[in-house]
Design a protein around this motif. Structure first.
Motif, short mmCIF file in Angstrom:
data_model
loop_
_atom_site.label_atom_id
_atom_site.label_comp_id
_atom_site.label_asym_id
_atom_site.label_seq_id
_atom_site.Cartn_x
_atom_site.Cartn_y
_atom_site.Cartn_z
N GLY A 97 34.73 12.02 -24.75
CA GLY A 97 32.65 12.44 -25.57
C GLY A 97 31.88 13.14 -24.75
N ALA A 98 31.42 13.60 -25.08
CA ALA A 98 29.96 14.58 -24.84
C ALA A 98 28.97 13.45 -24.27
N LYS A 99 28.70 12.34 -24.00
CA LYS A 99 28.31 11.57 -23.40
C LYS A 99 28.94 11.52 -22.15
N LEU A 102 28.21 14.36 -20.36
CA LEU A 102 26.65 14.19 -19.85
C LEU A 102 26.59 13.55 -18.42
N TRP A 123 17.20 12.54 -27.50
CA TRP A 123 18.69 11.71 -27.64
C TRP A 123 18.38 10.65 -26.86
N TYR A 126 19.88 10.25 -22.28
CA TYR A 126 19.10 11.09 -21.73
C TYR A 126 18.33 10.55 -20.69
N ASN A 169 18.76 20.09 -26.01
CA ASN A 169 19.35 19.66 -26.84
C ASN A 169 19.08 20.29 -28.52
N ASN A 173 18.99 15.97 -32.49
CA ASN A 173 19.09 14.53 -32.44
C ASN A 173 17.90 13.77 -31.18
N ASP A 201 23.31 20.87 -24.50
CA ASP A 201 23.65 19.46 -25.27
C ASP A 201 23.68 20.23 -26.82
N ILE A 203 26.02 19.82 -29.23
CA ILE A 203 26.55 18.72 -29.78
C ILE A 203 27.31 19.27 -31.38
N TYR A 204 26.01 19.13 -31.99
CA TYR A 204 25.26 19.52 -33.54
C TYR A 204 25.59 21.52 -34.02
N SER A 235 33.11 15.40 -31.36
CA SER A 235 32.82 14.00 -32.34
C SER A 235 32.26 14.46 -33.49
N LYS A 236 31.28 15.55 -34.02
CA LYS A 236 30.28 15.48 -34.84
C LYS A 236 30.87 16.55 -36.18
N ARG A 244 37.33 10.47 -28.59
CA ARG A 244 36.38 10.49 -27.69
C ARG A 244 36.97 11.65 -26.69
N TYR A 322 20.35 15.16 -39.31
CA TYR A 322 19.44 13.67 -39.18
C TYR A 322 17.75 13.64 -39.71
N1 PMP Z 1 24.82 14.06 -27.60
C1 PMP Z 1 24.26 13.96 -28.97
C2 PMP Z 1 22.16 14.77 -28.64
C3 PMP Z 1 24.43 12.88 -29.68
O1 PMP Z 1 23.73 12.72 -30.81
C4 PMP Z 1 25.61 12.70 -29.47
C5 PMP Z 1 26.20 11.45 -30.19
N2 PMP Z 1 26.10 10.45 -29.89
C6 PMP Z 1 26.34 12.83 -28.41
C7 PMP Z 1 25.75 13.78 -27.22
C8 PMP Z 1 27.28 12.14 -27.92
O2 PMP Z 1 28.41 12.38 -28.46
P1 PMP Z 1 29.85 11.93 -28.38
O3 PMP Z 1 29.87 11.21 -27.02
O4 PMP Z 1 30.11 10.55 -29.57
O5 PMP Z 1 31.05 13.09 -28.22
#
Ligand code: PMP
Ligand code: GLU
Length: 396
Positions: A97-99, A102, A123, A126, A169, A173, A201, A203-204, A235-236, A244, A322
């Protein structure tokens, strides 16, 4: 008993609210959930098939820690095609996952006492990730009147000798807004002058509206590229939150450190999810177009409805999924012996009385707002917003 580090952090509020809404649903309560940021679409069939094939072929063992080469190559191609960015395999890591990417960046870059600039609203994860790594989050306030973009001169005024990085970001988000190229250029100029890293970041990135396109700060020139670690994930864009798979790209030395950290903590991301990720990145992309068109319909409806509720005002988001309306005019209003004084009071009132789940702005660092995720069907959007209007109208 617990470490000071563990005591410093709280659970992800977005995930907590989602758990609460799901638990209420399971008890039979008719909840409309604008809570979590998770596409309501199913993962596309071709991606699922790729995972099933991987299982059947026995691709079920450890893989290289930072991801298999064919997936890294697919990610390299994605960066080339979408962002005009060129990376080598050693400059890419795949994480859970991106989380997780990070988090690995925070582990690899931050020393105790380092300051990390976080434009607010931010978000939720962070600040806690920064604190988990003994560094200090420094918030840089942004305003709706600036489309929630951090002003370069305000970034500069927050930089000290201890500033290690800035987290950007875009699309954002929780605000749903997108940084324009000019602002990114000015931010790049500032951070380069002080040798500050950028954690971008993105991700969107695929979820943008009104013909706007995402620009990666790393793509501006080679100097800022060397100082930026780009984070992205599936994910998105591909409705793959549960699989993940996220990834990061940056200087070889940083990526190597992140890979070492991963090798001592989680090992590789799931083997079969990596195969699915290759299919997501290299297979047909029409799913995104379909999902985006649907999000756009909901966005238009939700924003115009929110703006028609007295006491709420909402900018039109140009990315992500959002809505982030300002609700501060409702604070001070009452119903019976209940007075709404904050975003938490308002979201609790809406959950209990309107059976609508959403996230208080305070979780994102701005109590004047609430966040609604419109990753839910258009009928639910209609139903939810009607309930909000009715509950808000009862306040006086
Ligand atoms: N960065 C942002 C801004 C997010 O909103 C999210 C949402 N889950 C994530 C990272 C992490 O995404 P994930 O770990 O599912 O890839
Ligand atoms: N990023 C999503 C959200 O903001 C998912 C929840 C999370 O990862 O914390 O709702």
């Amino acid at each position: 008993m617990l470490s000071e580090r563990a005591k410093r952090i709280k659970p992800s509020p977005t995930l907590s609210i989602d758990a609460k809404a799901k638990a209420m649903k399971a008890e039979g309560v008719d909840i409309v959930s604008f809570g979590v940021g998770e596409p309501d679409f199913d993962t596309p069939e071709n991606i699922k098939e790729a995972a099933i094939k991987a299982i059947k072929e026995g691709f079920t063992k450890y893989t290289p820690v930072g991801g298999i080469d064919p997936l890294k190559d697919a990610i390299i191609e994605k960066f080339k095609k979408d962002n005009n960015l060129n990376y080598k395999r050693e400059e890419i890591i795949v994480s859970c996952g991106a989380k997780h990417s990070l988090y690995n960046i925070a582990q690899a870059l931050f020393n105790p006492g380092d300051e990390v600039l976080i434009p607010s609203p931010y978000w939720v994860s962070y600040p806690d990730q920064v604190m988990l790594n003994d560094a200090i989050p420094v918030f840089v306030k942004t305003y709706g009147s600036d489309s929630f973009m951090v002003r370069p001169e305000v970034v500069e005024s927050h930089i000290t000798k201890k500033t290690k990085a800035l987290i950007l970001n875009s699309p954002s988000n929780p605000t749903g807004l997108i940084y324009d190229k000019k602002t990114l250029e000015k931010i790049a100029e500032v951070v380069l002058r002080y040798g500050v890293f950028v954690i971008s970041d993105e991700i969107y990135e695929k979820l943008t509206y009104d013909g706007l396109k995402h620009v990666s700060i790393a793509s501006l020139d080679n100097e800022i590229k060397a100082k930026t670690i780009v984070v992205n994930g599936l994910s998105k864009s591909f409705a793959m939150t549960g699989w993940r798979i996220g990834f990061a790209a940056g200087q070889r030395e940083i990526i190597k450190a992140m890979t070492n950290i991963q090798s001592q903590s989680t090992s590789n991301p799931t083997s079969i999810a990596q195969k699915a990720a290759i299919e997501a990145l290299t297979g047909p992309q029409d799913f995104i177009t379909m999902m985006l068109a649907e999000f756009d319909r909901r966005r238009r409806l939700l924003i115009s409805e929110l703006n028609s509720i007295p006491g709420m005002s909402c900018l039109t988001p140009t990315g992500a999924f959002y809505a982030f309306p300002n609700t501060s005019k409702l604070y001070g209003k009452s119903i019976g012996d209940r007075t709404i004084l904050s975003s938490s009071d308002l979201s609790l009132y809406l959950l209990e009385e309107a059976k609508v789940a959403l996230v208080h702005g305070e979780a994102f660092g701005d109590d004047d707002y609430i966040r609604l995720s419109y990753a839910t069907s258009i009928n639910e959007v209609k139903k939810g917003v009607d309930r909000i209007r009715e509950a808000v109208n009862r306040l006086s």
